[in-house]
Write a protein that holds these residues in place. Sequence first.
Motif, PDB file in Angstrom:
ATOM      1  N   ILE A   1       0.829  -1.205   0.000  1.00 51.57           N
ATOM      2  CA  ILE A   1       0.000   0.000   0.000  1.00 51.57           C
ATOM      3  C   ILE A   1       0.868   1.260   0.000  1.00 51.57           C
ATOM      4  N   ARG A   2       0.485   2.224  -0.842  1.00 47.35           N
ATOM      5  CA  ARG A   2       1.207   3.492  -0.920  1.00 47.35           C
ATOM      6  C   ARG A   2       0.198   4.644  -0.933  1.00 47.35           C
ATOM      7  N   PRO A   3       0.593   5.832  -0.412  1.00 46.27           N
ATOM      8  CA  PRO A   3      -0.327   6.977  -0.392  1.00 46.27           C
ATOM      9  C   PRO A   3      -0.213   7.825  -1.662  1.00 46.27           C
ATOM     10  N   TYR A   4      -1.353   8.227  -2.198  1.00 44.50           N
ATOM     11  CA  TYR A   4      -1.401   9.121  -3.360  1.00 44.50           C
ATOM     12  C   TYR A   4      -2.521  10.130  -3.163  1.00 44.50           C
ATOM     13  N   SER A   5      -2.297  11.353  -3.622  1.00 41.75           N
ATOM     14  CA  SER A   5      -3.270  12.430  -3.429  1.00 41.75           C
ATOM     15  C   SER A   5      -4.290  12.465  -4.562  1.00 41.75           C
ATOM     16  N   PHE A   6      -5.534  12.752  -4.199  1.00 43.41           N
ATOM     17  CA  PHE A   6      -6.556  12.986  -5.217  1.00 43.41           C
ATOM     18  C   PHE A   6      -6.241  14.293  -5.944  1.00 43.41           C
ATOM     19  N   THR A   7      -6.268  14.272  -7.270  1.00 44.12           N
ATOM     20  CA  THR A   7      -6.160  15.513  -8.040  1.00 44.12           C
ATOM     21  C   THR A   7      -7.491  15.868  -8.694  1.00 44.12           C
ATOM     22  N   SER A   8      -8.450  14.965  -8.599  1.00 48.50           N
ATOM     23  CA  SER A   8      -9.811  15.235  -9.064  1.00 48.50           C
ATOM     24  C   SER A   8     -10.574  15.988  -7.986  1.00 48.50           C
ATOM     25  N   LEU A   9     -11.753  16.478  -8.358  1.00 44.44           N
ATOM     26  CA  LEU A   9     -12.628  17.145  -7.398  1.00 44.44           C
ATOM     27  C   LEU A   9     -13.743  16.205  -6.960  1.00 44.44           C
ATOM     28  N   PRO A  10     -14.257  16.381  -5.743  1.00 44.92           N
ATOM     29  CA  PRO A  10     -15.260  15.455  -5.210  1.00 44.92           C
ATOM     30  C   PRO A  10     -16.535  15.355  -6.051  1.00 44.92           C
ATOM     31  N   ASP A  11     -16.888  16.417  -6.786  1.00 43.49           N
ATOM     32  CA  ASP A  11     -18.121  16.362  -7.566  1.00 43.49           C
ATOM     33  C   ASP A  11     -17.920  15.826  -8.983  1.00 43.49           C
ATOM     34  N   TRP A  12     -16.698  15.462  -9.344  1.00 47.11           N
ATOM     35  CA  TRP A  12     -16.463  14.836 -10.648  1.00 47.11           C
ATOM     36  C   TRP A  12     -16.976  13.400 -10.607  1.00 47.11           C
ATOM     37  N   ASP A  13     -17.281  12.850 -11.785  1.00 42.93           N
ATOM     38  CA  ASP A  13     -17.822  11.484 -11.824  1.00 42.93           C
ATOM     39  C   ASP A  13     -16.737  10.426 -11.984  1.00 42.93           C
ATOM     40  N   TYR A  14     -15.483  10.814 -11.775  1.00 44.23           N
ATOM     41  CA  TYR A  14     -14.364   9.868 -11.769  1.00 44.23           C
ATOM     42  C   TYR A  14     -13.328  10.339 -10.764  1.00 44.23           C
ATOM     43  N   LEU A  15     -12.391   9.451 -10.427  1.00 42.13           N
ATOM     44  CA  LEU A  15     -11.262   9.797  -9.562  1.00 42.13           C
ATOM     45  C   LEU A  15     -10.008   9.948 -10.409  1.00 42.13           C
ATOM     46  N   GLU A  16      -9.139  10.842  -9.997  1.00 45.97           N
ATOM     47  CA  GLU A  16      -7.878  11.035 -10.715  1.00 45.97           C
ATOM     48  C   GLU A  16      -6.730  11.063  -9.718  1.00 45.97           C
TER      49      GLU A  16
ATOM     50  N   PHE B   1     -10.589  27.618  -8.100  1.00 42.37           N
ATOM     51  CA  PHE B   1     -10.709  28.212  -9.438  1.00 42.37           C
ATOM     52  C   PHE B   1     -12.131  28.088  -9.973  1.00 42.37           C
ATOM     53  N   TYR B   2     -12.694  26.896  -9.892  1.00 40.18           N
ATOM     54  CA  TYR B   2     -14.029  26.677 -10.446  1.00 40.18           C
ATOM     55  C   TYR B   2     -15.119  27.361  -9.638  1.00 40.18           C
ATOM     56  N   SER B   3     -14.840  27.670  -8.373  1.00 43.20           N
ATOM     57  CA  SER B   3     -15.817  28.381  -7.553  1.00 43.20           C
ATOM     58  C   SER B   3     -15.582  29.890  -7.561  1.00 43.20           C
ATOM     59  N   GLY B   4     -14.544  30.334  -8.300  1.00 41.19           N
ATOM     60  CA  GLY B   4     -14.251  31.762  -8.400  1.00 41.19           C
ATOM     61  C   GLY B   4     -13.635  32.349  -7.150  1.00 41.19           C
ATOM     62  N   ASN B   5     -12.983  31.521  -6.349  1.00 43.29           N
ATOM     63  CA  ASN B   5     -12.416  31.978  -5.077  1.00 43.29           C
ATOM     64  C   ASN B   5     -10.897  31.911  -5.015  1.00 43.29           C
ATOM     65  N   LEU B   6     -10.243  31.792  -6.171  1.00 47.98           N
ATOM     66  CA  LEU B   6      -8.780  31.659  -6.180  1.00 47.98           C
ATOM     67  C   LEU B   6      -8.146  33.057  -6.154  1.00 47.98           C
ATOM     68  N   ARG B   7      -8.220  33.685  -4.964  1.00 45.78           N
ATOM     69  CA  ARG B   7      -7.663  35.017  -4.776  1.00 45.78           C
ATOM     70  C   ARG B   7      -6.694  34.997  -3.597  1.00 45.78           C
TER      71      ARG B   7
ATOM     72  N   THR C   1      -0.778  27.477 -14.802  1.00 47.21           N
ATOM     73  CA  THR C   1      -0.688  28.805 -15.402  1.00 47.21           C
ATOM     74  C   THR C   1      -2.079  29.400 -15.606  1.00 47.21           C
ATOM     75  N   LYS C   2      -3.010  28.589 -16.117  1.00 47.96           N
ATOM     76  CA  LYS C   2      -4.380  29.054 -16.349  1.00 47.96           C
ATOM     77  C   LYS C   2      -5.038  29.484 -15.038  1.00 47.96           C
ATOM     78  N   MET C   3      -4.841  28.704 -13.994  1.00 49.52           N
ATOM     79  CA  MET C   3      -5.518  28.983 -12.737  1.00 49.52           C
ATOM     80  C   MET C   3      -4.884  30.126 -11.955  1.00 49.52           C
ATOM     81  N   LEU C   4      -3.546  30.172 -11.922  1.00 51.85           N
ATOM     82  CA  LEU C   4      -2.850  31.089 -11.021  1.00 51.85           C
ATOM     83  C   LEU C   4      -2.229  32.293 -11.706  1.00 51.85           C
ATOM     84  N   GLY C   5      -1.975  32.196 -13.009  1.00 59.22           N
ATOM     85  CA  GLY C   5      -1.374  33.313 -13.722  1.00 59.22           C
ATOM     86  C   GLY C   5      -0.047  33.736 -13.129  1.00 59.22           C
ATOM     87  N   PRO C   6       0.167  35.041 -12.941  1.00 52.24           N
ATOM     88  CA  PRO C   6       1.453  35.528 -12.431  1.00 52.24           C
ATOM     89  C   PRO C   6       1.725  35.164 -10.976  1.00 52.24           C
TER      90      PRO C   6
END
Length: 224
Positions: free
Chosen positions: A54-69, A129-135, A156-161
């Motif tokens: 067993i090894r630990p890996y982080s979810f990169t998907s979001l909880p409301d997506w219909d798949y895990l990544e 980002f998807y909730s418009g709160n990435l400030r 880059t798309k999400m965070l810009g400079p």
Amino acid sequence: MPKIIAMQRLKILSTHFITHDVKRFVLEKPENFEYTPGQSANISINLPGWEEKIRPYSFTSLPDWDYLEFIVKIYDDQNGVSSQLGKLNVGEELLLHDVFGTIKFKGPGVFIAGGTGITPFIAIFRALFYSGNLREVALLYSNKSKEDIILHDDLTKMLGPAYKNVFTREGVIGFRERRIDRKFLIDNIGDFNFRFYVCGPKKFTEDVCEALISLGAKPEYLIV
């Protein structure tokens, strides 16, 4: 504390390398499965002899997506779980044992990642980002070279400079080779009255946290 759940079999829906040694897995999502951006799961491979490794890996998907990544670094020079993951194809299965993790978004701050330490941050950035709160969020991301960056275009798309790369390997033309050390933090942050989210290899995390505290960051404002 790990969230105890019944072991889940996760079929691989798609998988491919996104860098020379980092592989993306898209998996079936169990019904009513819950987790929080920033959390991880203990994973093994549903093949004889590998089920208990067993090894630990982080979810990169979001909880409301219909798949895990999951995004996983593959070490081909080691005959271990990582190497075996690199050989898996669509239709094969992973086993999810439990969900855990102390990294979660607690408010604006500076994120500092080393290598695959970016993975728990990806889900957090996506959720914001998807909730418009990435400030009032910034990212310092350390890798050996440009070729090692995970999801550069997405970041880059999400965070810009507010997204800055740091490269440690010599000979990366066009980039200044540096490490995220005490001097780098002084030069690039200056004011340490912020939250700091830190994730990466153990020594990287320890060294960065030690430097931040020595510069005035509050220990209770470090999320690791």
